[in-house]
Design a protein around this motif. Structure first.
Motif, PDB file in Angstrom:
ATOM      1  N   HIS A  16      21.519  13.637  58.749  1.00 27.59           N
ATOM      2  CA  HIS A  16      20.780  13.387  57.505  1.00 27.59           C
ATOM      3  C   HIS A  16      19.790  12.231  57.670  1.00 27.59           C
ATOM      4  CE1 HIS A  16      24.248  15.390  55.090  1.00 27.59           C
ATOM      5  NE2 HIS A  16      23.443  16.259  55.656  1.00 27.59           N
ATOM      6  N   PHE A  17      20.206  11.250  58.418  1.00 26.96           N
ATOM      7  CA  PHE A  17      19.309  10.117  58.684  1.00 26.96           C
ATOM      8  C   PHE A  17      18.036  10.621  59.389  1.00 26.96           C
ATOM      9  CE2 PHE A  17      17.548   6.693  61.204  1.00 26.96           C
ATOM     10  CZ  PHE A  17      17.654   5.576  60.391  1.00 26.96           C
ATOM     11  N   LEU A  18      18.217  11.463  60.407  1.00 27.37           N
ATOM     12  CA  LEU A  18      17.061  11.986  61.162  1.00 27.37           C
ATOM     13  C   LEU A  18      16.160  12.821  60.256  1.00 27.37           C
ATOM     14  CD1 LEU A  18      18.826  13.101  64.486  1.00 27.37           C
ATOM     15  CD2 LEU A  18      17.456  11.049  64.133  1.00 27.37           C
ATOM     16  N   GLU A  19      16.786  13.658  59.411  1.00 24.66           N
ATOM     17  CA  GLU A  19      15.996  14.509  58.499  1.00 24.66           C
ATOM     18  C   GLU A  19      15.180  13.662  57.522  1.00 24.66           C
ATOM     19  OE1 GLU A  19      18.216  17.813  56.503  1.00 24.66           O
ATOM     20  OE2 GLU A  19      19.749  17.297  57.963  1.00 24.66           O
ATOM     21  N   ASN A  20      15.846  12.676  56.929  1.00 19.18           N
ATOM     22  CA  ASN A  20      15.145  11.838  55.948  1.00 19.18           C
ATOM     23  C   ASN A  20      14.054  10.995  56.614  1.00 19.18           C
ATOM     24  OD1 ASN A  20      16.662  12.887  53.938  1.00 19.18           O
ATOM     25  ND2 ASN A  20      17.953  11.091  53.612  1.00 19.18           N
ATOM     26  N   ALA A  21      14.353  10.517  57.814  1.00 25.26           N
ATOM     27  CA  ALA A  21      13.352   9.729  58.545  1.00 25.26           C
ATOM     28  C   ALA A  21      12.105  10.584  58.768  1.00 25.26           C
ATOM     29  CB  ALA A  21      13.928   9.266  59.883  1.00 25.26           C
ATOM     30  N   PHE A  22      12.312  11.821  59.193  1.00 23.55           N
ATOM     31  CA  PHE A  22      11.182  12.714  59.454  1.00 23.55           C
ATOM     32  C   PHE A  22      10.377  12.959  58.162  1.00 23.55           C
ATOM     33  CE2 PHE A  22       9.225  16.938  60.075  1.00 23.55           C
ATOM     34  CZ  PHE A  22       8.477  16.666  61.206  1.00 23.55           C
ATOM     35  N   LEU A  23      11.089  13.238  57.060  1.00 23.68           N
ATOM     36  CA  LEU A  23      10.404  13.479  55.780  1.00 23.68           C
ATOM     37  C   LEU A  23       9.561  12.279  55.351  1.00 23.68           C
ATOM     38  CD1 LEU A  23      13.225  15.234  53.721  1.00 23.68           C
ATOM     39  CD2 LEU A  23      10.932  16.149  54.107  1.00 23.68           C
ATOM     40  N   LEU A  24      10.135  11.091  55.479  1.00 28.20           N
ATOM     41  CA  LEU A  24       9.403   9.889  55.048  1.00 28.20           C
ATOM     42  C   LEU A  24       8.184   9.631  55.936  1.00 28.20           C
ATOM     43  CD1 LEU A  24      12.189   7.262  54.180  1.00 28.20           C
ATOM     44  CD2 LEU A  24      10.794   8.596  52.603  1.00 28.20           C
ATOM     45  N   ILE A  25       8.351   9.841  57.233  1.00 29.05           N
ATOM     46  CA  ILE A  25       7.237   9.601  58.160  1.00 29.05           C
ATOM     47  C   ILE A  25       6.094  10.589  57.888  1.00 29.05           C
ATOM     48  CG2 ILE A  25       6.537   9.648  60.598  1.00 29.05           C
ATOM     49  CD1 ILE A  25       9.492   8.630  61.182  1.00 29.05           C
ATOM     50  N   VAL A  26       6.441  11.854  57.710  1.00 26.23           N
ATOM     51  CA  VAL A  26       5.410  12.861  57.421  1.00 26.23           C
ATOM     52  C   VAL A  26       4.700  12.525  56.107  1.00 26.23           C
ATOM     53  CG1 VAL A  26       5.037  15.297  56.820  1.00 26.23           C
ATOM     54  CG2 VAL A  26       6.490  14.701  58.759  1.00 26.23           C
ATOM     55  N   LYS A  27       5.474  12.155  55.104  1.00 20.86           N
ATOM     56  CA  LYS A  27       4.905  11.784  53.796  1.00 20.86           C
ATOM     57  C   LYS A  27       3.923  10.608  53.950  1.00 20.86           C
ATOM     58  CE  LYS A  27       4.664  11.515  49.284  1.00 20.86           C
ATOM     59  NZ  LYS A  27       3.921  12.518  48.536  1.00 20.86           N
ATOM     60  N   MET A  28       4.323   9.636  54.754  1.00 16.32           N
ATOM     61  CA  MET A  28       3.457   8.461  54.968  1.00 16.32           C
ATOM     62  C   MET A  28       2.158   8.863  55.657  1.00 16.32           C
ATOM     63  SD  MET A  28       4.430   5.499  53.876  1.00 16.32           S
ATOM     64  CE  MET A  28       4.347   3.998  54.845  1.00 16.32           C
ATOM     65  N   LEU A  29       2.267   9.735  56.661  1.00 17.11           N
ATOM     66  CA  LEU A  29       1.062  10.150  57.389  1.00 17.11           C
ATOM     67  C   LEU A  29       0.130  10.932  56.471  1.00 17.11           C
ATOM     68  CD1 LEU A  29       2.754  11.197  60.767  1.00 17.11           C
ATOM     69  CD2 LEU A  29       1.401   9.131  60.339  1.00 17.11           C
ATOM     70  N   GLU A  30       0.712  11.756  55.614  1.00 13.30           N
ATOM     71  CA  GLU A  30      -0.113  12.520  54.659  1.00 13.30           C
ATOM     72  C   GLU A  30      -0.835  11.583  53.694  1.00 13.30           C
ATOM     73  OE1 GLU A  30       2.779  16.472  54.448  1.00 13.30           O
ATOM     74  OE2 GLU A  30       2.666  15.131  52.715  1.00 13.30           O
ATOM     75  N   MET A  31      -0.108  10.591  53.197  1.00  6.73           N
ATOM     76  CA  MET A  31      -0.730   9.670  52.238  1.00  6.73           C
ATOM     77  C   MET A  31      -1.801   8.828  52.920  1.00  6.73           C
ATOM     78  SD  MET A  31       2.241   8.324  49.640  1.00  6.73           S
ATOM     79  CE  MET A  31       3.452   7.758  50.821  1.00  6.73           C
ATOM     80  N   GLU A  32      -1.498   8.414  54.147  1.00  8.19           N
ATOM     81  CA  GLU A  32      -2.422   7.534  54.864  1.00  8.19           C
ATOM     82  C   GLU A  32      -3.812   8.163  55.015  1.00  8.19           C
ATOM     83  OE1 GLU A  32      -2.245   7.184  58.966  1.00  8.19           O
ATOM     84  OE2 GLU A  32      -3.828   5.690  58.853  1.00  8.19           O
ATOM     85  N   VAL A  33      -3.860   9.462  55.327  1.00  8.64           N
ATOM     86  CA  VAL A  33      -5.188  10.085  55.489  1.00  8.64           C
ATOM     87  C   VAL A  33      -5.917  10.237  54.149  1.00  8.64           C
ATOM     88  CG1 VAL A  33      -4.751  11.319  57.641  1.00  8.64           C
ATOM     89  CG2 VAL A  33      -4.225  12.446  55.493  1.00  8.64           C
ATOM     90  N   GLU A  34      -5.172  10.222  53.063  1.00 10.35           N
ATOM     91  CA  GLU A  34      -5.815  10.365  51.744  1.00 10.35           C
ATOM     92  C   GLU A  34      -6.415   9.061  51.236  1.00 10.35           C
ATOM     93  OE1 GLU A  34      -3.947  12.506  48.455  1.00 10.35           O
ATOM     94  OE2 GLU A  34      -2.533  13.293  49.938  1.00 10.35           O
ATOM     95  N   ILE A  35      -5.997   7.956  51.849  1.00 12.44           N
ATOM     96  CA  ILE A  35      -6.450   6.648  51.352  1.00 12.44           C
ATOM     97  C   ILE A  35      -7.624   6.171  52.204  1.00 12.44           C
ATOM     98  CG2 ILE A  35      -5.755   4.234  50.972  1.00 12.44           C
ATOM     99  CD1 ILE A  35      -2.858   5.286  50.658  1.00 12.44           C
ATOM    100  N   GLU A  36      -8.670   5.733  51.531  1.00 13.09           N
ATOM    101  CA  GLU A  36      -9.881   5.359  52.252  1.00 13.09           C
ATOM    102  C   GLU A  36      -9.692   4.125  53.129  1.00 13.09           C
ATOM    103  OE1 GLU A  36     -14.405   4.610  50.974  1.00 13.09           O
ATOM    104  OE2 GLU A  36     -13.244   5.963  49.682  1.00 13.09           O
ATOM    105  N   GLU A  37      -9.053   3.090  52.567  1.00  8.41           N
ATOM    106  CA  GLU A  37      -8.874   1.875  53.376  1.00  8.41           C
ATOM    107  C   GLU A  37      -7.793   2.096  54.440  1.00  8.41           C
ATOM    108  OE1 GLU A  37      -6.791  -1.246  50.822  1.00  8.41           O
ATOM    109  OE2 GLU A  37      -7.229   0.342  49.382  1.00  8.41           O
ATOM    110  N   ASP A  38      -7.780   1.222  55.431  1.00  9.92           N
ATOM    111  CA  ASP A  38      -6.832   1.382  56.531  1.00  9.92           C
ATOM    112  C   ASP A  38      -5.436   0.894  56.110  1.00  9.92           C
ATOM    113  OD1 ASP A  38      -5.434   1.556  58.834  1.00  9.92           O
ATOM    114  OD2 ASP A  38      -6.748   0.278  60.027  1.00  9.92           O
TER     115      ASP A  38
END
Ligand SMILES: [Zn+2]
Length: 323
Positions: A16-38
């Motif tokens: 479960h730790f691995l699954e949640n880690a993956f979900l959070l990382i993917v979510k972060m990467l998705e949000m990061e590309v949507e935000i203009e600033e670095d």
């Protein structure tokens, strides 16, 4: 028999730790590309914090295991090499969900309180829960403000004791505003109030703090710990939350760092710098002991290195290119 059961239990929890880690990382990467600033620094910090907690909690943990079956690993390793190299030798200054919260606030805007709560609720409900332990997930969000700007904090997303103790101590020593750190160190690392140091505070009248249960989507009264630390009024009587674990610490710390309200914070009459240093030494000593007891953590037994996140490597190259 018990041992076998325990091992199996831990194996399920680690999955479960691995699954949640993956979900959070993917979510972060998705949000990061949507935000203009670095905002890639937040991704780096999240990765390191997750890897550290994974290694601390499950002896067979390797960051690579989070990315099995996906093609994210190579890119992340080349963009965020420090997170992959330093997770066994450097201590994170905050828990993973706190990095995710900051990214959500960047994306949605601090003024959109309801949308932020909604986003947190949705994200939290996609994460797998293991019995009662919320793995890499925060239960509470707190919103603090004095004027119009809202500051957000989440409760610690650490589901085992050493992880929580380490991150609370690291936040006190190297991350939170000193008013918040003082209040928490009045108790931490013990649960009892220190006899020689009282760093608890009373908030100025204009400061507001609202706690909200992310998953149940309802307002919550402050807990007894927060009442002890920050003088928040509460109807609760039973103290269930470890000092420093609550979302209030983070949201208040951000408020104090950004708004001009600190001079109106009431400290206890007998606060002094000398006792504060002693309390800090106590927290540091305890942190070193916890780290020393953990065979997976590699350090020189002297100084503690806290992890300082960096922006993604190729974003720095982009900047050079643009020049
Ligand atoms: Zn609390």
């Amino acid at each position: 028999m018990f041992f076998l059961y325990f091992r199996e239990d831990l194996r399920i929890e680690a999955t479960h730790f691995l699954e949640n880690a993956f979900l959070l990382i993917v979510k972060m990467l998705e949000m990061e590309v949507e935000i203009e600033e670095d905002t890639s620094e937040l991704v780096d910090e999240l990765l390191h914090s997750i890897f550290f907690l994974g290694r601390l909690t499950y002896q067979f943990f390797l960051p690579e295991r989070i990315f099995e079956g996906s093609d994210l690993l190579d890119d992340l390793m080349s963009n965020y090499p420090n997170a992959f190299e330093l997770y066994m030798s450097h201590v994170p200054r905050r828990s993973p969900f706190s990095c995710v919260l900051d990214m959500i606030v960047h994306l949605i805007g601090q003024e959109n309180v309801e949308l932020i709560k909604e986003e947190l609720g949705q994200l939290s409900s996609t994460l797998v829960q293991n019995d009662n332990s919320k793995i890499l997930n925060s239960t509470m969000v707190c919103i603090s403000w004095a004027e119009s700007v809202r500051y957000y904090g989440v409760s610690m997303s650490t589901h085992h004791k050493p992880g929580r103790q380490i991150v609370i101590a690291a936040s006190c020593l190297n991350f939170w505003d000193d008013c918040v750190a003082d209040a928490v160190m009045t108790y931490c690392p013990q649960k009892k109030k220190k006899k020689y140091f009282d760093g608890t505070i009373r908030l100025p009248a204009e400061v507001r703090c609202e706690a909200f249960n992310i998953r149940e989507r309802r307002s919550m009264p402050p807990c007894v710990s927060c009442s002890d630390l920050f003088g928040l009024q509460t109807t609760e009587t039973e103290n269930k939350s470890p000092y420093g674990n609550c979302a209030e610490a983070e949201s208040l710390s951000k408020l104090f760092k950004n708004e001009n309200v600190k001079e109106r914070v009431q400290r206890s009459d007998n606060w002094n710098k000398q006792d504060r240093t002693r309390a800090e030494q106590d927290v540091l000593r305890h942190l070193k002991q916890v780290l020393k007891n953990n065979q997976h953590f590699e350090w020189n037994n002297k100084e503690i290195n806290f992890y300082i996140p960096h922006a993604r490597l190729d974003s720095e190259e982009d900047e050079d290119f643009n020049m």
